[in-house]
Design a protein around this motif. Structure first.
Motif, PDB file in Angstrom:
ATOM      1  N   GLY A 165    -101.787 -38.400 -31.063  1.00 24.48           N
ATOM      2  CA  GLY A 165    -100.964 -37.922 -29.964  1.00 24.48           C
ATOM      3  C   GLY A 165    -100.087 -36.757 -30.382  1.00 24.48           C
ATOM      4  N   LEU A 166     -99.737 -35.917 -29.395  1.00 26.21           N
ATOM      5  CA  LEU A 166     -98.891 -34.752 -29.623  1.00 26.21           C
ATOM      6  C   LEU A 166     -98.062 -34.528 -28.366  1.00 26.21           C
ATOM      7  CD1 LEU A 166     -98.383 -32.167 -31.487  1.00 26.21           C
ATOM      8  CD2 LEU A 166    -100.118 -31.050 -30.082  1.00 26.21           C
ATOM      9  N   ILE A 167     -96.728 -34.577 -28.502  1.00 28.85           N
ATOM     10  CA  ILE A 167     -95.835 -34.351 -27.364  1.00 28.85           C
ATOM     11  C   ILE A 167     -94.745 -33.374 -27.787  1.00 28.85           C
ATOM     12  CG2 ILE A 167     -94.436 -35.399 -25.554  1.00 28.85           C
ATOM     13  CD1 ILE A 167     -95.614 -38.092 -26.199  1.00 28.85           C
ATOM     14  N   GLY A 168     -94.572 -32.318 -26.984  1.00 28.06           N
ATOM     15  CA  GLY A 168     -93.592 -31.297 -27.312  1.00 28.06           C
ATOM     16  C   GLY A 168     -92.790 -30.851 -26.100  1.00 28.06           C
ATOM     17  N   PRO A 169     -92.037 -29.767 -26.219  1.00 28.19           N
ATOM     18  CA  PRO A 169     -91.082 -29.357 -25.173  1.00 28.19           C
ATOM     19  C   PRO A 169     -91.717 -28.479 -24.097  1.00 28.19           C
ATOM     20  CG  PRO A 169     -90.808 -27.952 -27.086  1.00 28.19           C
ATOM     21  CD  PRO A 169     -91.892 -28.932 -27.441  1.00 28.19           C
ATOM     22  N   TRP A 170     -92.749 -28.997 -23.404  1.00 27.83           N
ATOM     23  CA  TRP A 170     -93.497 -28.176 -22.461  1.00 27.83           C
ATOM     24  C   TRP A 170     -93.561 -28.822 -21.084  1.00 27.83           C
ATOM     25  CZ3 TRP A 170     -96.827 -29.991 -26.712  1.00 27.83           C
ATOM     26  CH2 TRP A 170     -96.607 -29.264 -27.889  1.00 27.83           C
ATOM     27  N   ALA A 171     -93.976 -28.014 -20.137  1.00 26.96           N
ATOM     28  CA  ALA A 171     -94.281 -28.489 -18.787  1.00 26.96           C
ATOM     29  C   ALA A 171     -95.797 -28.692 -18.694  1.00 26.96           C
ATOM     30  CB  ALA A 171     -93.769 -27.487 -17.750  1.00 26.96           C
ATOM     31  N   HIS A 172     -96.347 -28.580 -17.489  1.00 26.73           N
ATOM     32  CA  HIS A 172     -97.757 -28.901 -17.246  1.00 26.73           C
ATOM     33  C   HIS A 172     -98.627 -27.667 -17.520  1.00 26.73           C
ATOM     34  CE1 HIS A 172    -101.255 -30.765 -15.477  1.00 26.73           C
ATOM     35  NE2 HIS A 172    -101.348 -29.834 -14.547  1.00 26.73           N
ATOM     36  N   HIS A 173     -98.917 -27.434 -18.804  1.00 19.96           N
ATOM     37  CA  HIS A 173     -99.794 -26.333 -19.181  1.00 19.96           C
ATOM     38  C   HIS A 173    -100.252 -26.559 -20.615  1.00 19.96           C
ATOM     39  CE1 HIS A 173     -96.428 -24.695 -21.513  1.00 19.96           C
ATOM     40  NE2 HIS A 173     -95.681 -24.781 -20.422  1.00 19.96           N
ATOM     41  N   TYR A 174    -101.207 -25.751 -21.055  1.00 18.71           N
ATOM     42  CA  TYR A 174    -101.633 -25.829 -22.447  1.00 18.71           C
ATOM     43  C   TYR A 174    -100.489 -25.385 -23.360  1.00 18.71           C
ATOM     44  CZ  TYR A 174    -106.616 -26.635 -21.450  1.00 18.71           C
ATOM     45  OH  TYR A 174    -107.812 -27.173 -21.059  1.00 18.71           O
ATOM     46  N   PRO A 175    -100.310 -26.056 -24.510  1.00 17.07           N
ATOM     47  CA  PRO A 175     -99.144 -25.772 -25.358  1.00 17.07           C
ATOM     48  C   PRO A 175     -99.184 -24.441 -26.100  1.00 17.07           C
ATOM     49  CG  PRO A 175     -99.924 -28.019 -25.696  1.00 17.07           C
ATOM     50  CD  PRO A 175    -100.972 -27.314 -24.907  1.00 17.07           C
ATOM     51  N   ASP A 176    -100.277 -23.671 -26.004  1.00 16.76           N
ATOM     52  CA  ASP A 176    -100.245 -22.341 -26.605  1.00 16.76           C
ATOM     53  C   ASP A 176     -99.541 -21.342 -25.697  1.00 16.76           C
ATOM     54  OD1 ASP A 176    -102.860 -21.041 -25.054  1.00 16.76           O
ATOM     55  OD2 ASP A 176    -103.115 -23.145 -25.560  1.00 16.76           O
ATOM     56  N   GLU A 177     -99.026 -21.823 -24.555  1.00 16.98           N
ATOM     57  CA  GLU A 177     -98.209 -20.998 -23.669  1.00 16.98           C
ATOM     58  C   GLU A 177     -96.796 -21.584 -23.643  1.00 16.98           C
ATOM     59  OE1 GLU A 177    -100.122 -20.924 -19.904  1.00 16.98           O
ATOM     60  OE2 GLU A 177    -102.100 -20.495 -20.751  1.00 16.98           O
ATOM     61  N   PRO A 178     -95.751 -20.757 -23.659  1.00 18.27           N
ATOM     62  CA  PRO A 178     -94.381 -21.279 -23.674  1.00 18.27           C
ATOM     63  C   PRO A 178     -93.944 -21.755 -22.303  1.00 18.27           C
ATOM     64  CG  PRO A 178     -94.352 -18.896 -23.581  1.00 18.27           C
ATOM     65  CD  PRO A 178     -95.795 -19.289 -23.712  1.00 18.27           C
ATOM     66  N   GLY A 179     -92.938 -22.608 -22.281  1.00 18.80           N
ATOM     67  CA  GLY A 179     -92.330 -23.010 -21.027  1.00 18.80           C
ATOM     68  C   GLY A 179     -92.139 -24.512 -20.896  1.00 18.80           C
ATOM     69  N   PRO A 180     -90.859 -24.977 -20.838  1.00 17.99           N
ATOM     70  CA  PRO A 180     -89.656 -24.199 -21.133  1.00 17.99           C
ATOM     71  C   PRO A 180     -89.393 -24.043 -22.623  1.00 17.99           C
ATOM     72  CG  PRO A 180     -89.054 -26.397 -20.461  1.00 17.99           C
ATOM     73  CD  PRO A 180     -90.546 -26.315 -20.319  1.00 17.99           C
ATOM     74  N   GLY A 181     -90.002 -24.895 -23.456  1.00 16.41           N
ATOM     75  CA  GLY A 181     -89.824 -24.766 -24.898  1.00 16.41           C
ATOM     76  C   GLY A 181     -90.828 -23.794 -25.495  1.00 16.41           C
ATOM     77  N   PRO A 182     -90.726 -23.522 -26.795  1.00 14.10           N
ATOM     78  CA  PRO A 182     -91.617 -22.553 -27.428  1.00 14.10           C
ATOM     79  C   PRO A 182     -93.052 -23.059 -27.510  1.00 14.10           C
ATOM     80  CG  PRO A 182     -90.228 -23.635 -29.066  1.00 14.10           C
ATOM     81  CD  PRO A 182     -89.726 -24.073 -27.729  1.00 14.10           C
ATOM     82  N   ALA A 183     -93.989 -22.119 -27.473  1.00 11.82           N
ATOM     83  CA  ALA A 183     -95.402 -22.443 -27.623  1.00 11.82           C
ATOM     84  C   ALA A 183     -95.708 -22.770 -29.084  1.00 11.82           C
ATOM     85  CB  ALA A 183     -96.257 -21.271 -27.155  1.00 11.82           C
ATOM     86  N   ILE A 184     -96.843 -23.399 -29.302  1.00 11.49           N
ATOM     87  CA  ILE A 184     -97.327 -23.675 -30.656  1.00 11.49           C
ATOM     88  C   ILE A 184     -98.721 -23.064 -30.809  1.00 11.49           C
ATOM     89  CG2 ILE A 184     -96.009 -25.819 -30.861  1.00 11.49           C
ATOM     90  CD1 ILE A 184     -98.721 -27.305 -30.418  1.00 11.49           C
ATOM     91  N   GLY A 185     -99.225 -23.083 -32.030  1.00  6.91           N
ATOM     92  CA  GLY A 185    -100.578 -22.607 -32.288  1.00  6.91           C
ATOM     93  C   GLY A 185    -101.596 -23.657 -31.901  1.00  6.91           C
TER      94      GLY A 185
END
Length: 743
Positions: free
Chosen positions: A326-346
């Motif tokens: 599992g992977l959970i970070g500071p994002w909304a409903h999108h792929y995590p290589d795009e920012p919003g509201p937190g920073p994107a990741i690789g």
């Protein structure tokens, strides 16, 4: 590694086995696409050892239905693993920019990456199904059909000459759900899945119902958006001369998507999108995957600002430990290589490690870290989150979450207190689903909401705590009316008095014993109700306080029950909050996600709109009519706002989008609640003289006995004269009443 300079073939074709240019023709007309010069990767591919070619082709299912597929392949003579994203969206425009970020990247790193529009979507054939089923068919049947189609595509891709027979699937939202349900069918070639924001329980998570109550904001917003999308025409550049007859068949069969939800307000087999075999324990209709059948390894991903974050924790609880991460970070409903509201990741490299682990001969995926890595990587939000240092604020949960947290009970204190919130409580809830994490979509300072609620405060112990998991409340209530709802918010109260939402939950009190049957409250009775809030990952620093806020209304997230303006009495004695707190200091992730990649974008431009609104609208406004005490919340739900309303794609397609949502209620009358949504889509190819507008409008209101849904779709074909003119080629209105089954 060898590099190839095979000439690029512009001609879409029917034969997916082709590896060299031929003169094969297709039902899809050619789409302009510029290949990279020899020795360089294709646009959007990013650094990688392979050059990339792209083809559009037709995949034919067993019943003869043709699906539109777009394939990016590395230029190599050796067979390669194949990645599939199968989604009920339009790859020619709706997901084109998103697709261009990841599919060419995977191809440049040695994978054939395939994007397929589901049956009845985009420029393919067949009829689509709605997200909540329909009045004549169940969501369970529709979900099973989508998964069966995807499984058939998996088998076809595995047998192609340029495929080595090993398949991975990935997706976002609906596409992620299809990937998981396909994995439950256990097709042999499917080895691994990456599911971002998947829904395991559409009854609770897909926006139609919340806590057993009919949703207002999410239900009408998504239904109208999908109604417009379902009536959008196939693109003649790819569908060829048959686009018009396919379009006519789709519009003739369409009905408002919310019909399926309103016809099944109680949980029943309609919502059972998972059918566990008899040997595998099933937690109930629609409540979990067929764990005994899923053989593929699953990487489950979500963000703390997404309504689907609970799925990650549920998959970690239900799938075998060696088969899920599992992977959970500071994002909304999108792929995590795009920012919003937190920073994107690789995220592209993160998933590349996953594919290397499960789709390559190396077995362990050199350097992937997924054999010995933690079960869950988490980056909490909140002012207490440590974002400095090599881990970037990421920490690891090595095993089951239940072993990493302890439940801290907080007892409520004080005398019985009436809870009679005004009906507009919830106006500062934010949007139920944000695709970008923009500020207007997120809950603002909660002090005004707290003033309309009954609040209890608790100190933050020691050096601060990290809330991780699903808090639960048990509340003792006395109510003098048969119907009502309760909303509970958990907030971070800062020393300056500002209140930040941590998480929340809503319960229709008729569903307090389960959503399978509505049980009216016996007026005058006192009873305990217990329910979980949404999962949270939030770091509270020392000096802050926890605030538990209880309200009897939460509009427009949920529809107010008739008579619920009477509220209820909360008895603190016997009431408590059970808070999951991470034990000890978080263990910094040994291998946190890489920084975000720089990938060349597709090249979509946003000029001045083809059809401009009369004036620029704010993203989200709340107004009050002092004469009627009506509160009106008006939103512009477009993910990119006015700036992205008009888009021009590299193949010449021009798309314009406009939308408006209005939610209104009088503060003292639950029967005054009303939700309106309007959406316009325009598709224009100037060189072909093709110009289509789709307008959809939905209104939902109620009385004490029924919901009343009014919907309308108008499709116009413009043959000159500009967007204000056009021949109406389809126009339909629907008006339907649905009994209020949930109280």
């Amino acid at each position: 590694m060898s590099r190839y300079s095979e000439p690029y073939d512009h001609t879409p074709h029917n034969d997916p086995t082709r590896t060299h240019p031929t003169r094969t023709h297709s039902t899809y007309a050619p789409g302009p696409y510029t290949p990279a010069p020899p020795g360089r990767t294709a646009p959007g591919a990013g650094p990688g050892p392979y050059d990339v070619r792209r083809d559009d082709l037709r995949i034919t299912l067993h019943d003869g239905t043709g699906l539109h597929a777009r394939i990016w392949r590395p230029l190599t003579g050796a067979p390669v693993p194949v990645l599939l994203e199968y989604a009920p969206e339009r790859l020619t425009d709706a997901t084109a920019a998103r697709d261009a970020r990841r599919h060419p990247f995977y191809a440049a790193h040695g994978y054939a990456s395939v994007r397929v529009d589901a049956r009845g979507h985009g420029s393919g054939e067949g009829l689509p199904t709605g997200p909540w089923g329909g009045s004549g068919y169940s969501l369970a049947r529709a979900a099973a059909a989508d998964a069966a189609d995807a499984a058939e595509v998996v088998e076809q891709l595995a047998g192609l000459p340029w495929s080595d027979g090993r398949i991975g699937m990935f997706g976002l939202g609906p596409g992620a759900g299809i990937a998981l349900r396909t994995a439950a069918l256990a097709p042999g070639p499917l080895r691994a899945v990456v599911a971002v924001d998947a829904s395991l329980d559409p009854y609770r998570e897909d926006g139609a119902l919340t806590g057993g109550a009919v949703a207002a904001d999410a239900l009408t917003a998504r239904s109208t958006a999908l109604l417009a999308a379902l009536c959008a025409p196939p693109d003649p550049l790819y569908a060829g001369d048959h686009w018009r007859e396919r379009w006519a068949a789709r519009t003739a069969a369409v009905e408002p998507p919310l019909y399926g939800a309103l016809a099944h307000q109680l949980r029943d087999d309609h919502w059972n999108t998972w059918s566990p075999p008899a040997a595998a324990p099933g937690p109930g209709p629609g409540a979990g995957p067929a764990t005994g059948a899923v053989r593929a390894a699953v990487l489950a991903v979500s963000g703390w600002y997404s309504p689907f974050r609970d799925t990650v924790l549920r998959l970690l609880e239900t799938l075998p430990a060696d088969r899920v991460r599992g992977l959970i970070g500071p994002w909304a409903h999108h792929y995590p290589d795009e920012p919003g509201p937190g920073p994107a990741i690789g995220f592209l490299h993160e998933t590349l490690r996953w594919w290397e682990r499960y789709l390559r001969d190396t077995g362990t995926g050199s350097g992937s870290g997924y054999d010995t890595g933690p079960a869950l990587l988490v980056r909490p939000i909140g002012p207490g989150a440590a974002e400095d240092g090599p881990s970037g604020g990421w920490f690891a949960v090595p095993g089951p979450l239940s072993a990493a947290v302890r439940i801290v009970p907080y007892a409520l204190r004080g005398a019985p207190v009436p809870v009679t919130s005004p009906q507009h409580t919830g106006a500062d809830a934010g949007r139920p689903l944000s695709e970008t994490g923009r500020r207007a979509d997120l809950p603002p300072d909660q002090r005004e909401e707290d003033a309309r609620s009954v609040c209890f405060e608790f100190p933050v112990p020691g050096d601060g705590v990290t809330v991780l998991g699903r808090p639960r409340v048990t509340l003792r209530l006395q109510m003098d009316v048969p119907n009502g709802q309760i909303a509970v918010r958990l907030c971070d109260l800062a020393p300056d008095g500002s209140a930040t939402l941590i998480t929340r939950g809503v319960l229709n009190l008729a569903a307090r014993h389960g959503p399978e049957r509505a049980r009216a409250w016996t007026p005058g009775d006192t009873d305990n109700v217990s329910f979980a809030l949404a999962a949270a990952g939030y770091a509270l620093p020392s000096g802050h306080r926890l605030r538990l806020a209880v309200s009897s209304a939460y509009w427009p997230w949920v529809w107010p029950a008739p008579g619920s303006d009477a509220g209820f009495v909360l008895h603190p004695e016997g009431s408590r909050l059970d808070l999951p707190v991470h034990e000890g200091a978080p263990e910094a992730a040994a291998r946190p996600p890489d920084p975000a990649e720089h990938v060349e974008p597709l090249g979509v431009i946003s000029p001045a709109p083809l059809t401009a609104p009369a004036e620029r609208r704010p993203e989200r406004t709340l107004t009050r009519d002092l004469g009627t005490d009506e509160w009106r919340l008006e939103s512009d739900p477009r993910p990119w706002g006015a700036e992205g309303a008009s888009r021009v794609y590299p193949d010449g397609l021009e798309v314009f989008e406009d939308a408006r949502e209005i939610r209104s209620v009088r503060s003292d009358d639950p029967l005054s609640a009303r939700a309106e949504t309007a959406r316009t889509l325009r598709f224009h190819r100037p060189e072909q003289g093709w110009d289509i507008t789709v307008e959809a409008r939905s209104v939902l209101f109620c009385d004490a006995a029924d919901f009343v849904a009014e919907d309308e779709v108008v499709c116009r074909e413009h043959r000159g004269g500009g967007p204000s003119h056009g021949e109406v080629v389809f126009h339909r209105t629907w008006v339907k009443r649905f009994p209020r089954m949930t109280g």
